[in-house]
Write a protein that holds these residues in place. Structure first.
Motif, PDB file in Angstrom:
ATOM      1  N   THR A  80      17.215  94.062  25.140  1.00 58.96           N
ATOM      2  CA  THR A  80      16.682  94.775  26.312  1.00 58.96           C
ATOM      3  C   THR A  80      15.323  94.332  26.478  1.00 58.96           C
ATOM      4  O   THR A  80      14.700  94.507  25.399  1.00 58.96           O
ATOM      5  N   PHE A  81      14.829  94.502  27.746  1.00 55.53           N
ATOM      6  CA  PHE A  81      13.417  94.317  27.885  1.00 55.53           C
ATOM      7  C   PHE A  81      13.376  94.852  29.314  1.00 55.53           C
ATOM      8  O   PHE A  81      14.272  95.531  29.845  1.00 55.53           O
ATOM      9  N   SER A  82      12.067  94.779  29.890  1.00 51.73           N
ATOM     10  CA  SER A  82      11.819  95.299  31.168  1.00 51.73           C
ATOM     11  C   SER A  82      11.479  94.336  32.376  1.00 51.73           C
ATOM     12  O   SER A  82      10.792  93.228  32.112  1.00 51.73           O
ATOM     13  N   LEU A  83      11.889  94.593  33.518  1.00 48.01           N
ATOM     14  CA  LEU A  83      11.499  94.189  34.889  1.00 48.01           C
ATOM     15  C   LEU A  83      10.337  95.052  35.379  1.00 48.01           C
ATOM     16  O   LEU A  83      11.068  96.102  35.836  1.00 48.01           O
ATOM     17  N   VAL A  84       9.362  94.562  35.723  1.00 47.72           N
ATOM     18  CA  VAL A  84       8.248  95.157  36.096  1.00 47.72           C
ATOM     19  C   VAL A  84       7.609  94.578  37.390  1.00 47.72           C
ATOM     20  O   VAL A  84       7.500  93.409  37.791  1.00 47.72           O
ATOM     21  N   HIS A  85       7.687  95.647  38.610  1.00 49.74           N
ATOM     22  CA  HIS A  85       7.326  95.167  39.882  1.00 49.74           C
ATOM     23  C   HIS A  85       5.781  95.381  40.225  1.00 49.74           C
ATOM     24  O   HIS A  85       5.472  96.490  40.156  1.00 49.74           O
ATOM     25  N   ILE A  86       5.049  94.465  40.513  1.00 52.04           N
ATOM     26  CA  ILE A  86       3.434  94.522  40.416  1.00 52.04           C
ATOM     27  C   ILE A  86       3.112  93.748  42.077  1.00 52.04           C
ATOM     28  O   ILE A  86       3.243  92.759  41.954  1.00 52.04           O
ATOM     29  N   ASP A  87       2.603  94.466  42.906  1.00 47.57           N
ATOM     30  CA  ASP A  87       2.268  93.917  44.189  1.00 47.57           C
ATOM     31  C   ASP A  87       2.922  92.790  44.572  1.00 47.57           C
ATOM     32  O   ASP A  87       2.492  91.899  44.973  1.00 47.57           O
ATOM     33  N   GLY A  88       4.261  93.371  44.976  1.00 43.12           N
ATOM     34  CA  GLY A  88       5.354  92.305  45.448  1.00 43.12           C
ATOM     35  C   GLY A  88       5.975  91.276  44.597  1.00 43.12           C
ATOM     36  O   GLY A  88       6.391  90.468  44.939  1.00 43.12           O
ATOM     37  N   GLN A  89       5.646  91.045  43.182  1.00 38.62           N
ATOM     38  CA  GLN A  89       5.952  90.225  42.457  1.00 38.62           C
ATOM     39  C   GLN A  89       6.657  90.890  41.120  1.00 38.62           C
ATOM     40  O   GLN A  89       6.150  92.002  40.445  1.00 38.62           O
ATOM     41  N   ASP A  90       7.718  90.331  40.900  1.00 41.33           N
ATOM     42  CA  ASP A  90       8.583  90.788  39.611  1.00 41.33           C
ATOM     43  C   ASP A  90       7.863  90.048  38.414  1.00 41.33           C
ATOM     44  O   ASP A  90       7.683  88.811  38.354  1.00 41.33           O
ATOM     45  N   ILE A  99       8.158  89.958  33.807  1.00 42.25           N
ATOM     46  CA  ILE A  99       9.106  90.742  32.818  1.00 42.25           C
ATOM     47  C   ILE A  99       8.046  90.954  31.594  1.00 42.25           C
ATOM     48  O   ILE A  99       7.139  90.263  31.431  1.00 42.25           O
ATOM     49  N   ALA A 100       8.581  91.998  31.005  1.00 47.18           N
ATOM     50  CA  ALA A 100       7.502  92.505  29.732  1.00 47.18           C
ATOM     51  C   ALA A 100       8.672  92.759  28.615  1.00 47.18           C
ATOM     52  O   ALA A 100       9.710  93.481  29.060  1.00 47.18           O
ATOM     53  N   ASP A 101       8.184  92.616  27.456  1.00 49.39           N
ATOM     54  CA  ASP A 101       8.901  92.924  26.400  1.00 49.39           C
ATOM     55  C   ASP A 101       8.273  93.191  25.113  1.00 49.39           C
ATOM     56  O   ASP A 101       7.646  92.504  24.347  1.00 49.39           O
ATOM     57  N   ALA A 102       8.346  94.532  24.746  1.00 47.34           N
ATOM     58  CA  ALA A 102       7.633  95.216  23.644  1.00 47.34           C
ATOM     59  C   ALA A 102       8.627  95.318  22.366  1.00 47.34           C
ATOM     60  O   ALA A 102       8.232  95.977  21.477  1.00 47.34           O
ATOM     61  N   GLY A 103       9.814  94.705  22.452  1.00 42.27           N
ATOM     62  CA  GLY A 103      10.945  94.819  21.523  1.00 42.27           C
ATOM     63  C   GLY A 103      11.621  93.418  21.083  1.00 42.27           C
ATOM     64  O   GLY A 103      12.638  93.918  20.486  1.00 42.27           O
ATOM     65  N   PHE A 104      11.125  92.435  21.204  1.00 35.71           N
ATOM     66  CA  PHE A 104      11.693  91.145  20.591  1.00 35.71           C
ATOM     67  C   PHE A 104      10.909  90.890  19.303  1.00 35.71           C
ATOM     68  O   PHE A 104       9.972  90.562  19.245  1.00 35.71           O
ATOM     69  N   GLY A 105      11.905  91.134  18.476  1.00 33.63           N
ATOM     70  CA  GLY A 105      11.369  91.055  16.791  1.00 33.63           C
ATOM     71  C   GLY A 105      11.038  89.570  16.324  1.00 33.63           C
ATOM     72  O   GLY A 105      10.403  89.264  15.569  1.00 33.63           O
ATOM     73  N   GLY A 106      11.703  88.592  17.145  1.00 29.76           N
ATOM     74  CA  GLY A 106      11.476  87.270  16.691  1.00 29.76           C
ATOM     75  C   GLY A 106      10.273  86.483  16.888  1.00 29.76           C
ATOM     76  O   GLY A 106       9.866  85.549  16.336  1.00 29.76           O
ATOM     77  N   SER A 107       9.559  86.877  17.875  1.00 24.99           N
ATOM     78  CA  SER A 107       8.176  86.236  18.239  1.00 24.99           C
ATOM     79  C   SER A 107       7.649  87.067  19.306  1.00 24.99           C
ATOM     80  O   SER A 107       8.128  88.160  19.557  1.00 24.99           O
ATOM     81  N   TYR A 108       6.375  86.532  19.842  1.00 22.57           N
ATOM     82  CA  TYR A 108       5.890  87.409  20.692  1.00 22.57           C
ATOM     83  C   TYR A 108       5.526  86.811  22.094  1.00 22.57           C
ATOM     84  O   TYR A 108       5.004  85.631  21.948  1.00 22.57           O
ATOM     85  N   SER A 109       6.141  87.239  23.093  1.00 15.65           N
ATOM     86  CA  SER A 109       5.944  86.531  24.499  1.00 15.65           C
ATOM     87  C   SER A 109       5.124  87.514  25.326  1.00 15.65           C
ATOM     88  O   SER A 109       5.376  88.760  25.462  1.00 15.65           O
ATOM     89  N   PRO A 110       4.201  87.049  26.016  1.00 22.86           N
ATOM     90  CA  PRO A 110       3.253  87.866  26.770  1.00 22.86           C
ATOM     91  C   PRO A 110       4.098  88.439  28.225  1.00 22.86           C
ATOM     92  O   PRO A 110       5.085  87.670  28.470  1.00 22.86           O
ATOM     93  N   PRO A 111       3.807  89.144  28.930  1.00 19.63           N
ATOM     94  CA  PRO A 111       4.362  89.246  30.256  1.00 19.63           C
ATOM     95  C   PRO A 111       4.243  88.100  31.081  1.00 19.63           C
ATOM     96  O   PRO A 111       3.174  87.606  31.212  1.00 19.63           O
TER      97      PRO A 111
END
Length: 272
Positions: free
Chosen positions: A106-116, A118-130
């Motif tokens: 699971t991760f998050s869909l974040v709506h900012i200024d009309g644009q969706d 994705i943000a993920d603070a919990g993928f243990g396999g690597s680090y992907s930025p929003p």
């Protein structure tokens, strides 16, 4: 009520972030630098609670880590406390998959200024930025890895990674674009999260039932402890080895990952 000040102290941020894409990126990175990914309670036979109060008590109050259902529950609460509009999504993890995997991430869909985004603070396999949810969007992680979002005919969206395999938890098959996870933007309910968490923490063939898994991102790299095997990768420099002494195991958990185990917990985990 959610205690945002205690959370910010936990991740060493001096103040709230701005409610924009830059603030989201700053928040997620600080979270991952401070709070380790880990499944140790699963291995110790403890149930994994993913309600807000339980997650806050464990990851902030007790200064432990957790896996995606815990980490991203906390992130959603943090985003709400800041004023971001966000909701959970579910994903299928494709790293080393030989068939269509279940929705265990699971991760998050974040709506900012009309644009969706994705943000993920919990993928243990690597680090992907929003990343903005746009076909072909690309972003680079602090370790130099590149990420790309692509439309997928069967699975909705696919997040791909291209980077040094040392900056992962060992599931990367090598450098080159690899599918990390697929997802749709369908509404996810609490019951869906409860089911995914239950499967992940109790199914006998779940990887979280089979080995002790701990990881944390570094400013320019990644560190993992899987079973007794330790690996630290910074840039192209990799240090790894096998821990043979439970005292070293306990010390490594504390110094590198910030997880303070009791002697009994160490004995149980080291014996696995």
């Amino acid at each position: 009520m959610f205690d945002l000040d205690s959370y910010l102290a936990r991740i060493a941020l001096p103040s709230r972030v701005t409610v924009d894409a830059e603030g989201l990126a700053r928040l997620q990175r600080a979270h991952r630098l401070a709070i380790p990914f880990e499944n140790l309670d699963v291995r110790l036979g403890r149930p994994i609670a993913i309600d807000s109060a339980s997650v806050f008590a464990k990851l902030v109050g007790a200064r432990r880590g957790g896996y995606c259902f815990e980490q991203n529950r906390l992130l959603l609460d943090v985003l709400a406390a800041h004023g971001f509009a966000a909701r959970p999504l579910l994903a299928r993890v494709w790293l080393r998959a030989t068939d269509v995997p279940p929705t265990t991430h699971t991760f998050s869909l974040v709506h900012i200024d009309g644009q969706d985004w994705i943000a993920d603070a919990g993928f243990g396999g690597s680090y992907s930025p929003p990343m903005p949810l746009v076909d072909g969007a690309e972003a680079s992680g602090p370790d130099g890895a590149r990420f790309r979002l692509a439309r997928d005919v069967q699975h909705g969206w696919m997040l791909l990674r291209d980077g040094h395999p040392g900056n992962t938890d060992g599931r990367s098959a090598g450098e080159g674009w690899e599918p990390q996870y697929s997802f749709t933007t369908d509404r996810v309910w609490d019951a869906d999260l409860a089911m995914g968490n239950h499967w992940t923490s109790t199914y006998e063939e779940s990887r979280f039932r089979l080995a002790n898994i701990v990881s944390i991102i570094l400013p320019r790299g990644f560190a993992t402890l899987t079973g007794r095997h330790y690996r630290r990768c910074v840039g192209q420099e990799v240090t790894e080895g096998t821990i043979t002494d439970p005292r070293v195991y306990r010390m490594r958990m504390s110094l590198m990952f910030g997880i303070d185990l009791t002697a009994d917990e160490t004995a149980t985990l080291f014996a696995e």
